[in-house]
Design a protein around this motif. Structure first.
Motif, mmCIF file in Angstrom:
data_model
loop_
_atom_site.group_PDB
_atom_site.id
_atom_site.type_symbol
_atom_site.label_atom_id
_atom_site.label_comp_id
_atom_site.label_asym_id
_atom_site.label_seq_id
_atom_site.Cartn_x
_atom_site.Cartn_y
_atom_site.Cartn_z
ATOM 1 N N PRO A 200 -14.410 -38.020 -4.840
ATOM 2 C CA PRO A 200 -13.718 -37.600 -3.520
ATOM 3 C C PRO A 200 -14.144 -35.917 -3.188
ATOM 4 N N VAL A 201 -14.028 -35.825 -1.940
ATOM 5 C CA VAL A 201 -14.493 -34.625 -1.243
ATOM 6 C C VAL A 201 -13.914 -34.095 -0.129
ATOM 7 N N LYS A 202 -13.494 -32.814 0.029
ATOM 8 C CA LYS A 202 -12.803 -32.545 1.460
ATOM 9 C C LYS A 202 -13.605 -32.644 2.419
ATOM 10 N N TYR A 203 -13.240 -32.908 3.660
ATOM 11 C CA TYR A 203 -14.136 -33.048 5.018
ATOM 12 C C TYR A 203 -14.927 -32.005 4.993
ATOM 13 N N ASN A 204 -14.332 -30.927 5.127
ATOM 14 C CA ASN A 204 -15.047 -29.526 5.501
ATOM 15 C C ASN A 204 -16.284 -29.288 4.460
ATOM 16 N N ASP B 182 -20.266 -29.191 5.730
ATOM 17 C CA ASP B 182 -21.082 -28.176 5.167
ATOM 18 C C ASP B 182 -22.261 -28.482 4.642
ATOM 19 N N ARG B 183 -22.190 -29.953 3.864
ATOM 20 C CA ARG B 183 -23.422 -30.088 3.125
ATOM 21 C C ARG B 183 -24.168 -31.191 3.807
ATOM 22 N N TYR B 184 -23.565 -32.068 4.832
ATOM 23 C CA TYR B 184 -24.212 -33.096 5.314
ATOM 24 C C TYR B 184 -24.177 -33.103 6.976
ATOM 25 N N THR B 185 -23.423 -31.934 7.528
ATOM 26 C CA THR B 185 -23.237 -31.812 9.054
ATOM 27 C C THR B 185 -22.528 -32.717 9.671
ATOM 28 N N GLU B 186 -22.099 -32.626 10.907
ATOM 29 C CA GLU B 186 -21.321 -33.734 11.583
ATOM 30 C C GLU B 186 -21.628 -34.854 11.628
ATOM 31 N N ASN B 187 -23.116 -34.924 11.608
ATOM 32 C CA ASN B 187 -23.955 -36.300 11.580
ATOM 33 C C ASN B 187 -23.771 -37.088 10.481
ATOM 34 N N LEU B 188 -23.058 -36.700 9.645
ATOM 35 C CA LEU B 188 -23.018 -37.538 8.251
ATOM 36 C C LEU B 188 -24.418 -37.670 7.709
ATOM 37 N N PHE C 90 -24.497 -41.440 0.586
ATOM 38 C CA PHE C 90 -23.477 -41.665 1.657
ATOM 39 C C PHE C 90 -22.241 -40.732 1.946
ATOM 40 N N PRO C 91 -22.419 -39.762 2.827
ATOM 41 C CA PRO C 91 -21.248 -38.999 2.838
ATOM 42 C C PRO C 91 -20.292 -39.596 3.895
ATOM 43 N N LYS C 92 -19.020 -39.992 3.237
ATOM 44 C CA LYS C 92 -17.824 -40.527 4.019
ATOM 45 C C LYS C 92 -16.930 -39.540 4.478
ATOM 46 N N LEU C 93 -15.843 -40.043 4.959
ATOM 47 C CA LEU C 93 -14.961 -38.673 5.494
ATOM 48 C C LEU C 93 -14.333 -37.751 4.586
ATOM 49 N N HIS D 230 -30.406 -33.074 -9.884
ATOM 50 C CA HIS D 230 -31.307 -32.509 -8.631
ATOM 51 C C HIS D 230 -30.473 -32.252 -7.662
ATOM 52 N N LEU D 231 -29.333 -33.102 -7.253
ATOM 53 C CA LEU D 231 -28.455 -33.021 -6.008
ATOM 54 C C LEU D 231 -27.498 -31.765 -6.357
ATOM 55 N N LYS D 232 -27.306 -31.268 -7.292
ATOM 56 C CA LYS D 232 -26.443 -30.111 -7.403
ATOM 57 C C LYS D 232 -27.403 -28.845 -7.076
ATOM 58 N N ARG D 233 -28.736 -28.980 -7.762
ATOM 59 C CA ARG D 233 -29.697 -27.870 -7.526
ATOM 60 C C ARG D 233 -29.868 -27.756 -6.007
ATOM 61 N N GLU D 234 -29.829 -28.952 -5.262
ATOM 62 C CA GLU D 234 -30.200 -28.911 -3.643
ATOM 63 C C GLU D 234 -28.908 -28.591 -2.856
ATOM 64 N N LYS D 235 -27.878 -28.483 -3.618
ATOM 65 C CA LYS D 235 -26.327 -28.287 -2.782
ATOM 66 C C LYS D 235 -26.006 -29.536 -2.139
ATOM 67 N N LEU D 236 -26.656 -30.668 -2.594
ATOM 68 C CA LEU D 236 -25.903 -31.873 -1.875
ATOM 69 C C LEU D 236 -24.873 -32.334 -2.495
ATOM 70 N N LEU D 237 -24.458 -31.925 -3.834
ATOM 71 C CA LEU D 237 -23.329 -32.273 -4.512
ATOM 72 C C LEU D 237 -22.509 -30.912 -5.331
ATOM 73 N N MET D 238 -21.244 -30.912 -5.277
ATOM 74 C CA MET D 238 -20.718 -29.801 -5.754
ATOM 75 C C MET D 238 -20.901 -29.650 -7.397
ATOM 76 N N GLN D 239 -20.902 -28.566 -7.917
ATOM 77 C CA GLN D 239 -20.935 -28.254 -9.304
ATOM 78 C C GLN D 239 -19.889 -29.220 -10.242
ATOM 79 N N ASP D 240 -18.552 -29.127 -9.536
ATOM 80 C CA ASP D 240 -17.575 -30.018 -10.314
ATOM 81 C C ASP D 240 -17.205 -31.370 -9.831
ATOM 82 N N ALA D 241 -18.241 -31.827 -9.190
ATOM 83 C CA ALA D 241 -18.077 -33.293 -8.789
ATOM 84 C C ALA D 241 -17.647 -34.366 -9.846
#
Ligand SMILES: Cc1cc2nc3c(=O)[nH]c(=O)nc-3n(C[C@H](O)[C@H](O)[C@H](O)COP(=O)(O)OP(=O)(O)OC[C@H]3O[C@@H](n4cnc5c(N)ncnc54)[C@H](O)[C@@H]3O)c2cc1C
Length: 420
Positions: A198-202, A206-212, A230-233, A260-271
């Motif tokens: 679960p992740v908030k839309y904003n 921020d991480r995947y742009t509006e193009n998802l 896959f970033p969903k809404l 790796h995803l956390k380092r690249e900021k593609l995933l939150m630290q507290d996911a």
């Protein structure tokens, strides 16, 4: 009364005379994308269909939930209900090389859904058309008699039908019972780990742009397979698959993928990854045969899955159309032999089955030590980038054209040598 109705009435009378409690034209085992779609189409044709699933709906199925947006045009009744399951469409695919040094980007149209919602819409659509659901009931075995087939359920209950469809997924009971496949060899199966976070839309934007922007990783940890985000809404789906022969490395590679995803900021630290699940998908190409007398297979049970991306939703649903056309004919003709069912085999193989050969070849290329080199060449050429990223995004209707890819790669090499 047309021929189909006459045959049905005749059959019903025979069944009643035999004192059968349950009698159907078709018993569909499994109500995932393959089974529910076939049940819907068959019921719409006026056939009496029993759709059996061991789970009750809505139910989850561990999956990425990505498919070509074109699927919604191919199955327009889905487009009408897309607000119930669609969680955005990724417009950009980002492909990472095995050594993670090279990134290729391409435009894609990858529809994203939660399988709980998507499969529930498919299930309800089948029921609305008249398919009779029998859920929360596991089919234990199947038997084929001279004049009917029988699905054995819990206790001494059974369902009788003219034909059985095995749409019961990768660990199909029907496939085992018919002898069409005893067990997938480990080289033909991919073991996966997947989680919906679960992740908030904003945060998503921020991480995947509006193009998802969705990300696809080839051969993580140097092992044959793939990883994805896959970033969903309001969630992101993270997953990893490794071919069965190397799957003992799965937990280790998954943990390092997450780091790796956390380092690249593609995933939150507290996911929250606590709901990660394991699942299998057949990626070694389809079975040599998908029917026996009075029985056909479709979807994962028959291995109708892209060997490069592990995507199988679209194939399972497309096979449903061919199954419907042939089974309607079979029931009309009152002929359940191999000859007529061969038509089913020919039609789905002619439409998309033969493309798996190209995809298997591509799988060999993408899992070879030369993959990084291919990325290096692809980095210099937009056409290669588009071809590769589209095929990986499940967006290319025709899958990957390996010959074109090889020719283009040779052309780019030549161009670099002669600098034209
Ligand atoms: C981790 C992972 C990620 C994936 N990501 C994607 C993706 O992003 N896009 C994509 O296109 N594909 C993806 N796939 C593949 C996709 O999930 C399958 O190809 C697709 O679900 C096949 O549909 P199906 O109807 O054949 O089988 P399933 O969806 O597996 O449905 C089979 C049904 O049969 C039922 N069943 C099984 N045994 C019995 C029994 N004995 N009695 C009664 N019912 C039974 C099950 O409960 C289930 O509902 C992924 C697979 C995995 C494992």
């Amino acid at each position: 009364m047309n021929l189909l109705e006459t045959v049905k009435v005749k059959y019903k009378m025979t069944c009643l005379a035999d004192g059968w409690k349950h009698m159907y034209d078709v018993a569909v085992i499994g109500a995932g994308p393959g089974g529910a779609t076939t049940s819907r189409y068959l019921a719409k044709k006026g056939l009496k269909v029993c759709m059996i699933d061991k789970d009750t709906f809505p139910r989850d199925k561990p999956c990425g939930g990505g498919f070509s947006e074109g699927l919604l045009d191919e199955f327009p009744y889905l487009r009408k209900r897309s607000d119930e399951f669609l969680k955005g469409v990724a417009r950009v695919g980002v492909l990472h090389s095995p050594n993670r040094r090279i990134v290729l980007k391409g435009s894609v149209d990858l529809a994203l859904a939660l399988r709980t919602d998507f499969d529930n819409v498919l299930f309800e659509s089948a029921v609305e058309e008249g398919a009779e659901p029998l859920v929360g009931t596991r089919a234990k075995s199947v038997r084929f008699h001279n004049n009917h087939s029988e699905v054995m359920l819990k206790g001494s209950e059974s369902i009788k039908a003219q034909v059985v469809i095995g749409a019961d997924g990768v660990s199909s009971m029907v496939v085992r019972e018919t002898g069409l496949n005893r067990r997938w060899p480990s080289s033909m199966i991919t073991a996966c780990r997947v989680v919906e976070v679960p992740v908030k839309y904003n945060e998503i934007v921020d991480r995947y742009t509006e193009n998802l922007n969705y990300h696809f990783y080839v051969n993580l940890g140097g092992l044959p397979g793939y990883g994805w985000i896959f970033p969903k809404l309001d969630t992101i789906n993270i997953g990893l698959g490794i071919v069965g022969t190397h799957a003992q490395g799965l937990p280790r590679v998954f943990d390092s993928f997450v780091r790796h995803l956390k380092r690249e900021k593609l995933l939150m630290q507290d996911a929250d990854l606590s709901k990660a699940k394991g699942a299998l998908v057949p990626t070694g190409g389809p079975l040599a045969r998908s029917h026996v007398e009075r029985c056909i297979l479709l979807g994962d049970s028959a291995g109708m899955v892209s060997p490069i991306t592990g995507g199988g939703i679209a194939y399972a649903m497309r096979a449903a159309k061919f199954a419907t056309a042939v089974l309607t004919e079979v029931i009309e003709a009152d002929d359940f032999g191999n000859g007529i069912l061969e038509e089913y085999e020919k039609s789905w193989r002619g439409d998309f089955g033969d493309k798996f050969k190209d995809q298997l070849l591509a799988q060999k290329i993408f899992t070879s030590p030369f993959t990084d080199l291919l990325f290096e060449i692809g980095r210099r050429d937009e056409t290669i980038q588009e071809m590769v990223s589209e095929s990986m995004a499940e967006s290319a209707e025709d899958g990957i054209d390996v010959k074109r890819l090889i020719l283009r790669t040779m052309f780019v090499c030549l161009r670099a040598s002669f600098k034209f």
